[in-house]
Every structure is written in structure tokens, then in C-alpha cells.
Design a protein around this motif. Structure first.
Motif, PDB file in Angstrom:
ATOM      1  N   GLU A 315       0.854  -1.192   0.000  1.00  0.00           N
ATOM      2  CA  GLU A 315       0.000   0.000   0.000  1.00  0.00           C
ATOM      3  C   GLU A 315       0.887   1.238   0.000  1.00  0.00           C
ATOM      4  O   GLU A 315       1.976   1.240   0.588  1.00  0.00           O
ATOM      5  N   THR A 316       0.441   2.292  -0.668  1.00  0.00           N
ATOM      6  CA  THR A 316       1.085   3.594  -0.538  1.00  0.00           C
ATOM      7  C   THR A 316       0.236   4.460   0.385  1.00  0.00           C
ATOM      8  O   THR A 316      -0.996   4.457   0.292  1.00  0.00           O
ATOM      9  N   VAL A 317       0.911   5.184   1.274  1.00  0.00           N
ATOM     10  CA  VAL A 317       0.208   6.012   2.256  1.00  0.00           C
ATOM     11  C   VAL A 317       0.867   7.385   2.308  1.00  0.00           C
ATOM     12  O   VAL A 317       2.062   7.524   2.019  1.00  0.00           O
ATOM     13  N   PRO A 318       0.115   8.427   2.658  1.00  0.00           N
ATOM     14  CA  PRO A 318       0.703   9.763   2.758  1.00  0.00           C
ATOM     15  C   PRO A 318       1.818   9.813   3.805  1.00  0.00           C
ATOM     16  O   PRO A 318       1.750   9.142   4.835  1.00  0.00           O
ATOM     17  N   LEU A 319       2.824  10.617   3.532  1.00  0.00           N
ATOM     18  CA  LEU A 319       3.951  10.755   4.454  1.00  0.00           C
ATOM     19  C   LEU A 319       3.495  11.112   5.866  1.00  0.00           C
ATOM     20  O   LEU A 319       4.076  10.630   6.852  1.00  0.00           O
ATOM     21  N   ALA A 320       2.457  11.931   5.971  1.00  0.00           N
ATOM     22  CA  ALA A 320       1.974  12.348   7.283  1.00  0.00           C
ATOM     23  C   ALA A 320       1.503  11.183   8.138  1.00  0.00           C
ATOM     24  O   ALA A 320       1.395  11.294   9.367  1.00  0.00           O
ATOM     25  N   GLU A 321       1.238  10.024   7.515  1.00  0.00           N
ATOM     26  CA  GLU A 321       0.759   8.856   8.252  1.00  0.00           C
ATOM     27  C   GLU A 321       1.884   7.872   8.583  1.00  0.00           C
ATOM     28  O   GLU A 321       1.656   6.683   8.808  1.00  0.00           O
ATOM     29  N   ALA A 322       3.117   8.382   8.655  1.00  0.00           N
ATOM     30  CA  ALA A 322       4.264   7.518   8.950  1.00  0.00           C
ATOM     31  C   ALA A 322       4.088   6.802  10.284  1.00  0.00           C
ATOM     32  O   ALA A 322       4.414   5.616  10.417  1.00  0.00           O
ATOM     33  N   GLY A 323       3.596   7.500  11.289  1.00  0.00           N
ATOM     34  CA  GLY A 323       3.390   6.872  12.592  1.00  0.00           C
ATOM     35  C   GLY A 323       2.422   5.712  12.520  1.00  0.00           C
ATOM     36  O   GLY A 323       2.658   4.641  13.108  1.00  0.00           O
ATOM     37  N   ARG A 324       1.335   5.899  11.797  1.00  0.00           N
ATOM     38  CA  ARG A 324       0.351   4.831  11.624  1.00  0.00           C
ATOM     39  C   ARG A 324       0.955   3.655  10.864  1.00  0.00           C
ATOM     40  O   ARG A 324       0.681   2.488  11.182  1.00  0.00           O
ATOM     41  N   ALA A 325       1.799   3.945   9.871  1.00  0.00           N
ATOM     42  CA  ALA A 325       2.464   2.875   9.118  1.00  0.00           C
ATOM     43  C   ALA A 325       3.356   2.052  10.047  1.00  0.00           C
ATOM     44  O   ALA A 325       3.374   0.818   9.984  1.00  0.00           O
TER      45      ALA A 325
END
Length: 346
Positions: A315-325
Motif C-alpha cells: 500500500e502507498t500512504v501519505p507521508l503524514a501517516e508515517a506513525g500509523r504505518a
């Protein structure tokens, strides 16, 4: 520019988006507009504070890909627009270890992206060109970002260190992660029978799609007896140990006489009890595997570009969601690689 900054070691929630000054390339460096950055379990270990060479504040991320937007002084052979991806770490290219092909053991310049060098959790990053590979035009950015640390590590582990041969049986722990899925495919490509170990049923399909001949689902990671049963009591010829201390004892018990154990991960940074007698009577080889050379990265990019190895970008996710990743990775919710995508430039 926008970047995810770690100002205190600890929880995933410590990864926060901030505005920071734009970096500028120095001698022998280029400035890269980051198009994608993979999230590796190494990043999780780094964020927890378990890697001594990292100091906060830090910008993590050693799986970055993008295009060159500025070339520093005295940096011949590179130009604006070049498509690049990072190696995990640098090497000097001149010491005896580098000249013998053991670049990953170089001590003269062993800086690691996301540790001593600011990494790819950002819109821009600077990179010494010694730590870059050239990305083929047909590779999407999320794929290019992950190739080095997943398939590149698999090439180093399966081929360079493990010396896997046609007809051998290979056991892979932590097989549903990015490195594991790449190792499954590469071992199959090289003619091995592959037994993959995973902790959950939800990841079995991805392992089957990658080409695993057998999948052992072991939530408690007590898989040795089952691995021996599936090999007619003989055990496996090669083990790719990605999990590390948690599974190491079981992996040793699963080995055939003369087997080779290649240790490439230690997710919980723990230690193990080792009975030397088991190593002696079976004449086992225990080998370490660390990082990827430029040549191995080039080979990995070629294998993916030619369609011989399938990348597993979950999956690709927005950089701002690094913590969630990071949270999802720690909780074993991901088969393959999560990839961060920085916001568009204003």
C-alpha cells in the motif's frame, strides 16, 4: 519542506510532520526530490532508540527513490532529472574489504541513510552519490524505493551469502515481509524448494502467490518439528533467518546436516542461547548478511524491470501517516511493504 521528524525515541506517535529547512547538496552529493520511501522494520527499531548511531532529532528512511533536482560541486556523472534510489548504507570503495567485494563491511565510510544521514521521510533529501543506484525508466516510484532493501537484501542473503543451489530446500522465517517475499521468489527462481514460515493465516495467500511450495502457519513460532516433517525428517539445507532471536532456536533445530543458516534480521534485538554441540555434530554454517552492494542493487533493479521478480508493495500512504504505518508494521498487519508518499510541492 515538509518532513516527518523524530524528536524523541519511543512510540510510533512520536513521528510527526513538520516544516524544516530545505537541504542543499555538498561536494559529491545530489539533492533528490523524494517520490516514495519504503517503511522497513529497521525504521521501527531505529525509532525505538535501539540503533546507537542515530541521534534525535532525526529524519528516518533508507528506502527512498526520486529524481535529482540539484547536483553538488565536484559530482561528475550526475545531472538534474536522473532517477535514483538509495542503498541502505555507504562504503568507501577503496579499502581492502570494498575491493574484495565486501562493501557492506566497509568501516571507512559506513554511514546509513536515516541514521547518520537524514533519510527519505521528507520531500527532499541530500545523498552522497556513492549511496545511489540508477532506476530504470519503467519502474514506478513506490517499487523503485523498495527494491534495494527488499530484493537487494534477498540477493545478498540468498545468493551472495547463502549460496542457494538448484534442488536445495530453503526455509524462510518472517517470510511475509518485504525481504521475505523477495527471498521466496528469488530462491524459487534459483531452483530451490521453499518453505515459508508466517505467524498468521491472513498472509498465506501472499506467500503462495510469491511461489512458496509450503507455508507453515505457526502463531507461536514453534515450527521446527513441522519443517522436519515436511522434509521427510531430513531438515532444510538453507535457512534465511529474518526474524532473528525469537525464531533462531527453532531454525537451528530445523536444519539438515551441513546446512547453512543466514541471519539477516533481528526484529526484537534480543540475544539467543546457542548449544555449540548442535552446530558441531551437524557441521552447520551460521552466516551473517548485512546490507546491499551497488552491484546487487543494479541486479535487483534489473530483475524487477524484466519482470522476473514481482515487487510486493502492499500500500502507498501519505507521508503524514508515517506513525500509523509503523504501528501497522509492528502489529503484523502488513504483508509486503508500506510506502510513504510525500505531499506535492507547493
Amino acid at each position: 519542506m515538509k518532513a516527518v521528524v523524530l524528536r524523541e525515541f519511543g512510540e510510533a506517535s512520536n513521528l510527526k510532520m513538520e516544516s524544516v529547512p530545505d537541504p542543499r547538496p555538498g561536494r559529491g552529493e545530489v539533492l533528490i526530490r523524494v517520490r516514495a520511501c519504503g517503511v522497513c522494520y529497521h525504521d521501527v527499531i531505529n525509532r525505538r532508540g535501539n540503533l546507537p548511531r542515530t541521534h534525535v532529532p532525526a529524519i528516518l528512511g533508507h528506502e527512498a527513490a526520486g529524481e535529482v533536482v540539484e547536483v553538488g560541486p565536484d559530482t561528475p556523472g550526475w545531472k538534474v532529472g536522473d532517477r535514483v534510489a538509495t542503498l541502505q548504507r555507504l562504503s568507501c570503495g577503496e579499502c581492502a574489504l570494498c575491493k574484495s567485494g565486501r562493501n557492506s563491511l566497509c568501516k571507512k565510510d559506513n554511514r546509513f541513510f536515516g541514521e547518520e544521514i537524514s533519510g527519505g521521510y521528507a520531500q527532499y533529501m541530500t545523498a552522497p552519490v556513492a549511496g545511489l543506484g540508477r532506476v530504470p525508466a519503467n519502474l514506478p516510484w513506490p517499487v523503485a524505493a523498495t527494491v534495494c532493501c527488499t530484493l537487494g537484501t534477498a540477493v545478498h542473503t540468498v545468493r551472495t551469502r547463502g549460496r542457494v543451489r538448484d534442488g536445495e530446500t530453503v526455509l524462510i522465517t518472517g517470510a511475509s515481509g518485504g525481504v521475505g517475499l523477495a527471498a521466496v521468489q528469488l530462491a524459487k527462481l534459483d531452483g530451490a524448494r521453499v518453505i515459508a514460515v508466517t505467524s498468521g493465516e491472513a498472509k498465506v495467500q501472499a506467500l503462495r502467490e510469491a511461489g512458496a511450495d509450503e507455508v507453515i502457519v505457526s502463531r507461536g513460532l514453534d515450527f521446527a518439528s513441522e519443517a522436519r516433517r515436511r522434509t521427510g525428517g531430513e531438515g532444510v539445507n538453507v535457512a534465511i533467518e529474518i526474524v532473528g532471536s525469537v525464531t533462531f532456536g527453532q531454525t537451528l533445530k530445523a536444519m539438515a546436516p551441513g546446512g547453512r543458516v543466514v541471519v539477516v534480521g533481528n526484529l526484537e534485538t534480543g540475544t539467543v542461547d546457542l548449544n555449540p554441540g548442535l552446530v558441531i555434530v551437524k557441521e552447520l554454517e551460521i552466516l551473517g548478511a548485512y546490507a546491499t552492494t551497488r552491484e546487487e542493487l543494479d541486479e535487483s533493479l534489473r530483475l524487477v524491470a524484466e519482470g522476473k521478480i514481482r515487487p510486493f508493495v502492499a500500500e502507498t500512504v501519505p507521508l503524514a501517516e508515517a506513525g500509523r504505518a509503523h504501528f501497522r508494521l509492528e502489529n503484523r498487519e502488513v504483508a509486503g511493504r508500506l510506502v510513504l508518499v510525500p505531499p506535492e510541492l507547493q
